[in-house]
Scaffold this motif. Structure first.
Motif, PDB file in Angstrom:
ATOM      1  N   GLU A 206     -10.634   5.742   1.996  1.00 18.40           N
ATOM      2  CA  GLU A 206     -11.908   5.145   2.905  1.00 18.40           C
ATOM      3  C   GLU A 206     -11.090   4.163   3.923  1.00 18.40           C
ATOM      4  OE1 GLU A 206     -15.633   3.731   1.358  1.00 18.40           O
ATOM      5  OE2 GLU A 206     -14.709   4.157  -0.649  1.00 18.40           O
ATOM      6  N   ILE A 207     -11.464   4.357   5.325  1.00 20.98           N
ATOM      7  CA  ILE A 207     -10.929   3.679   6.272  1.00 20.98           C
ATOM      8  C   ILE A 207     -11.667   2.450   6.808  1.00 20.98           C
ATOM      9  CG2 ILE A 207      -9.660   3.927   8.495  1.00 20.98           C
ATOM     10  CD1 ILE A 207      -9.264   6.938   8.029  1.00 20.98           C
ATOM     11  N   VAL A 208     -10.849   1.257   6.728  1.00 23.05           N
ATOM     12  CA  VAL A 208     -11.688   0.173   7.605  1.00 23.05           C
ATOM     13  C   VAL A 208     -10.500  -0.053   8.621  1.00 23.05           C
ATOM     14  CG1 VAL A 208     -12.329  -2.235   7.399  1.00 23.05           C
ATOM     15  CG2 VAL A 208     -12.588  -0.554   5.650  1.00 23.05           C
ATOM     16  N   LEU A 209     -10.859   0.080   9.850  1.00 23.96           N
ATOM     17  CA  LEU A 209     -10.099   0.189  11.157  1.00 23.96           C
ATOM     18  C   LEU A 209     -10.722  -0.928  11.883  1.00 23.96           C
ATOM     19  CD1 LEU A 209      -8.667   2.940  13.108  1.00 23.96           C
ATOM     20  CD2 LEU A 209      -9.707   1.395  14.107  1.00 23.96           C
TER      21      LEU A 209
ATOM     22  N   LYS B 274      -2.629   0.069   2.248  1.00 18.57           N
ATOM     23  CA  LYS B 274      -3.277   0.822   1.255  1.00 18.57           C
ATOM     24  C   LYS B 274      -3.650   0.083  -0.117  1.00 18.57           C
ATOM     25  CE  LYS B 274      -1.434   4.966   0.822  1.00 18.57           C
ATOM     26  NZ  LYS B 274      -0.781   6.050   0.679  1.00 18.57           N
ATOM     27  N   THR B 275      -4.934  -0.062  -0.467  1.00 18.14           N
ATOM     28  CA  THR B 275      -5.187  -0.962  -1.529  1.00 18.14           C
ATOM     29  C   THR B 275      -6.303   0.039  -2.378  1.00 18.14           C
ATOM     30  OG1 THR B 275      -7.246  -1.823  -0.325  1.00 18.14           O
ATOM     31  CG2 THR B 275      -5.155  -2.758  -0.183  1.00 18.14           C
ATOM     32  N   ILE B 276      -6.343  -0.590  -3.612  1.00 23.32           N
ATOM     33  CA  ILE B 276      -7.478  -0.372  -4.505  1.00 23.32           C
ATOM     34  C   ILE B 276      -8.352  -1.587  -4.677  1.00 23.32           C
ATOM     35  CG2 ILE B 276      -8.208   0.496  -6.591  1.00 23.32           C
ATOM     36  CD1 ILE B 276      -5.516   1.994  -6.902  1.00 23.32           C
ATOM     37  N   VAL B 277      -9.638  -1.324  -4.228  1.00 23.18           N
ATOM     38  CA  VAL B 277     -10.634  -2.723  -4.361  1.00 23.18           C
ATOM     39  C   VAL B 277     -11.810  -2.063  -5.454  1.00 23.18           C
ATOM     40  CG1 VAL B 277     -11.852  -4.280  -2.939  1.00 23.18           C
ATOM     41  CG2 VAL B 277     -10.031  -3.284  -2.013  1.00 23.18           C
ATOM     42  N   GLU B 278     -11.898  -2.896  -6.377  1.00 20.00           N
ATOM     43  CA  GLU B 278     -12.900  -2.575  -7.243  1.00 20.00           C
ATOM     44  C   GLU B 278     -12.635  -1.120  -7.653  1.00 20.00           C
ATOM     45  OE1 GLU B 278     -14.203  -4.771  -8.945  1.00 20.00           O
ATOM     46  OE2 GLU B 278     -13.863  -6.450  -7.844  1.00 20.00           O
ATOM     47  N   ASN B 279     -11.714  -0.386  -7.756  1.00 19.22           N
ATOM     48  CA  ASN B 279     -11.569   1.078  -8.129  1.00 19.22           C
ATOM     49  C   ASN B 279     -11.986   1.993  -7.132  1.00 19.22           C
ATOM     50  OD1 ASN B 279     -10.770   0.276 -11.022  1.00 19.22           O
ATOM     51  ND2 ASN B 279     -12.996   0.103 -11.341  1.00 19.22           N
ATOM     52  N   ARG B 280     -11.740   1.411  -5.742  1.00 16.60           N
ATOM     53  CA  ARG B 280     -12.104   2.398  -4.648  1.00 16.60           C
ATOM     54  C   ARG B 280     -10.833   2.284  -3.723  1.00 16.60           C
ATOM     55  NH1 ARG B 280     -17.622   0.391  -1.803  1.00 16.60           N
ATOM     56  NH2 ARG B 280     -16.980   1.824  -0.434  1.00 16.60           N
ATOM     57  N   ASN B 281     -10.275   3.396  -3.485  1.00 13.35           N
ATOM     58  CA  ASN B 281      -9.203   3.646  -2.389  1.00 13.35           C
ATOM     59  C   ASN B 281      -9.583   3.410  -1.009  1.00 13.35           C
ATOM     60  OD1 ASN B 281      -7.601   4.278  -4.708  1.00 13.35           O
ATOM     61  ND2 ASN B 281      -8.052   6.622  -4.315  1.00 13.35           N
ATOM     62  N   ILE B 282      -9.190   2.238  -0.425  1.00 13.88           N
ATOM     63  CA  ILE B 282      -9.610   1.764   0.919  1.00 13.88           C
ATOM     64  C   ILE B 282      -8.216   1.501   1.583  1.00 13.88           C
ATOM     65  CG2 ILE B 282     -10.879   0.104   2.342  1.00 13.88           C
ATOM     66  CD1 ILE B 282     -12.533  -0.379   0.054  1.00 13.88           C
ATOM     67  N   VAL B 283      -8.025   1.908   2.766  1.00 11.25           N
ATOM     68  CA  VAL B 283      -6.938   1.570   3.638  1.00 11.25           C
ATOM     69  C   VAL B 283      -7.605   0.815   4.719  1.00 11.25           C
ATOM     70  CG1 VAL B 283      -7.179   3.610   4.930  1.00 11.25           C
ATOM     71  CG2 VAL B 283      -4.930   2.423   5.094  1.00 11.25           C
ATOM     72  N   PHE B 284      -6.759  -0.473   5.158  1.00 14.03           N
ATOM     73  CA  PHE B 284      -7.103  -1.323   6.208  1.00 14.03           C
ATOM     74  C   PHE B 284      -6.119  -0.968   7.325  1.00 14.03           C
ATOM     75  CE2 PHE B 284      -8.511  -3.227   2.228  1.00 14.03           C
ATOM     76  CZ  PHE B 284      -9.897  -3.657   2.768  1.00 14.03           C
ATOM     77  N   ILE B 285      -6.462  -0.619   8.493  1.00 12.80           N
ATOM     78  CA  ILE B 285      -5.690  -0.341   9.478  1.00 12.80           C
ATOM     79  C   ILE B 285      -6.115  -1.291  10.663  1.00 12.80           C
ATOM     80  CG2 ILE B 285      -4.978   1.636  11.206  1.00 12.80           C
ATOM     81  CD1 ILE B 285      -5.806   3.579   9.300  1.00 12.80           C
ATOM     82  N   SER B 286      -5.023  -1.759  11.426  1.00  7.85           N
ATOM     83  CA  SER B 286      -4.975  -2.570  12.557  1.00  7.85           C
ATOM     84  C   SER B 286      -4.215  -1.705  13.700  1.00  7.85           C
ATOM     85  CB  SER B 286      -4.433  -4.029  12.450  1.00  7.85           C
ATOM     86  OG  SER B 286      -4.260  -4.725  13.529  1.00  7.85           O
TER      87      SER B 286
ATOM     88  N   ASP C  73       6.286   2.099  17.120  1.00  3.83           N
ATOM     89  CA  ASP C  73       6.008   0.864  18.277  1.00  3.83           C
ATOM     90  C   ASP C  73       5.470  -0.140  17.565  1.00  3.83           C
ATOM     91  OD1 ASP C  73       7.154   2.868  19.989  1.00  3.83           O
ATOM     92  OD2 ASP C  73       5.170   3.577  20.396  1.00  3.83           O
ATOM     93  N   GLY C  74       5.028  -0.229  16.333  1.00  5.15           N
ATOM     94  CA  GLY C  74       4.432  -1.507  15.806  1.00  5.15           C
ATOM     95  C   GLY C  74       3.014  -1.726  16.231  1.00  5.15           C
ATOM     96  N   ARG C  75       2.368  -0.691  17.153  1.00  3.61           N
ATOM     97  CA  ARG C  75       1.120  -0.875  17.494  1.00  3.61           C
ATOM     98  C   ARG C  75      -0.023  -0.216  16.493  1.00  3.61           C
ATOM     99  NH1 ARG C  75       0.152  -2.057  22.798  1.00  3.61           N
ATOM    100  NH2 ARG C  75       1.957  -1.938  23.991  1.00  3.61           N
ATOM    101  N   ILE C  76       0.467   0.191  15.399  1.00  2.00           N
ATOM    102  CA  ILE C  76      -0.490   0.530  14.359  1.00  2.00           C
ATOM    103  C   ILE C  76      -0.065   0.065  12.818  1.00  2.00           C
ATOM    104  CG2 ILE C  76      -1.851   2.523  13.362  1.00  2.00           C
ATOM    105  CD1 ILE C  76      -1.150   4.381  15.756  1.00  2.00           C
ATOM    106  N   THR C  77      -0.644  -0.605  12.238  1.00  2.00           N
ATOM    107  CA  THR C  77      -0.346  -1.285  10.974  1.00  2.00           C
ATOM    108  C   THR C  77      -1.680  -0.918   9.933  1.00  2.00           C
ATOM    109  OG1 THR C  77      -1.348  -3.482  11.509  1.00  2.00           O
ATOM    110  CG2 THR C  77       1.213  -2.750  11.757  1.00  2.00           C
ATOM    111  N   HIS C  78      -1.054  -0.457   8.599  1.00  2.00           N
ATOM    112  CA  HIS C  78      -2.097  -0.285   7.625  1.00  2.00           C
ATOM    113  C   HIS C  78      -1.525  -0.823   6.081  1.00  2.00           C
ATOM    114  CE1 HIS C  78       1.169   2.699   6.450  1.00  2.00           C
ATOM    115  NE2 HIS C  78       0.654   2.690   5.348  1.00  2.00           N
TER     116      HIS C  78
END
Length: 353
Positions: free
Chosen positions: A308-311, A270-282, A263-268
């Motif tokens: 790690e989730i940043v939502l 997936k990145t590596i920031v300074e050797n840390r796995n972080i996913v940014f979710i909107s 539905d396009g209501r959830i986007t993400h």
């Protein structure tokens, strides 16, 4: 014969009356008119004969006439044939009436049918015109869609050579942002020394200065060639983290993947920031309460158990109606959505900040 007998009897009675009553008084006078007596006698007999004949004829006619009978004859009861004839006459009369009415109705129906046929022809004409207009509109829609796609492609092509610098201190570029970029690239990225990189334009993204000097505005510059952009990105990954002249560093970010739900209501991302796995979710939840959406969100978050989730979200719901909302009483659907939201936060080990 009866008439003759009657005439003779009357003649004898008149003769006797003449002899007894009239003869003696007028005998002297008749002697004077003696020569005319046979003539008078003849006319008298003729007149009497005519009167008697008329009286007899009138009586005969009265006897022959049914209305002249003093005894009224009883009317005969109608026979079956008479009743059948009467019914046939009645049916024929009604048939004539129905035939007349049906003829009038047929004529009126024919006039209405002519009007309906004219309306049908007009409707067919309008339908044909509408069909043609739909074709024209569909063709225009295709052209507009193609033009929109071309505009999007032009915008993408126009921006494909853009690069952004995040964390560059405010005022570093001074009054010559393009010259600053050209001079600094070889300093920030030593592998670019001796490369002739042409910059079309450079500027800060926002016009208003940030009150927090520790969070400078993004600096963006456009290169003339797309190959120069790729060259700079490869060099940045090679020399990460990149330090500016005043010692400030930029984050070393690697984008692994990006996507969204159906539905396009959830986007993400997936990145590596300074050797840390972080996913940014909107997340953007439906405006009307929909508890099933939070079940879908919980399932979606389970895919990122290694990150790690940043939502960041607009949930259109609250964790607690008492603490987070002031207003009318909470409805059943809103309370159900709040329960689902709390369950989603708990299952994904999220912290509401």
């Amino acid at each position: 014969k009866a008439f003759r007998a009657l005439f003779r009897s009357m003649q004898e009675s008149m003769r006797s009356m003449w002899t007894s009553f009239l003869r003696r008084p007028i005998e002297g006078k008749l002697r004077t008119f003696g020569p005319f007596l046979p003539i008078f006698s003849f006319y008298f007999k003729l007149t009497s004969f005519i009167i008697l004949f008329l009286m007899a004829y009138n009586r005969k006619q009265q006897e022959m006439s049914p209305s002249a009978s003093p005894i009224k004859k009883k009317s005969k009861p109608p026979t079956t044939d008479d009743m059948v004839d009467k019914m046939a006459n009645t049916v024929a009369h009604f048939e004539d009436i129905l035939r007349t009415e049906l003829t009038a109705m047929r004529n009126e129906f024919a006039s209405h049918m002519s009007v309906v046929q004219s309306l049908c022809s007009k409707l067919d004409l309008l339908t044909g015109e509408m069909r043609e207009q739909k074709k024209v509109v569909a063709d225009h829609d295709r052209r507009v869609a193609a033009l929109e796609q071309q505009v999007v492609d032009l915008q993408d092509r126009n921006r494909r050579s853009n690069l952004r610098l995040v964390g560059l201190p405010e005022g570093s570029e001074k009054d010559d942002p393009m010259g600053f970029v050209k001079r600094s690239l070889s300093t920030w990225l030593p592998s670019l020394a001796g490369k002739e990189i042409e910059v079309e334009r450079a500027h800060r993204v926002y016009t208003r200065l940030s009150s927090d000097r520790a969070k400078p505005r993004v600096f963006i510059f456009k290169l003339l060639r797309y190959t120069d952009r790729e060259l700079i990105l490869r060099a940045a990954r090679l020399h990460a983290p990149v330090k500016t002249s005043d010692g400030a560093t930029t984050l070393n970010i690697t984008i692994l993947d990006k996507g969204c739900d159906t539905d396009g209501r959830i986007t993400h991302i997936k990145t590596i920031v300074e050797n840390r796995n972080i996913v940014f979710i909107s997340v953007y939840a439906p405006c009307t309460p929909d508890p099933t959406f939070f079940s879908v969100l919980s399932t979606y978050l389970l895919k990122f158990s290694d990150f790690e989730i940043v939502l960041g979200a607009d949930m259109n719901s609250v964790m607690s109606h008492t603490l987070d909302r002031s207003g009318p009483k909470e409805s059943h659907s809103q309370a159900f959505c709040s329960d689902k939201l709390r369950l989603c936060v708990t299952s994904a080990s999220l912290v509401d900040s």
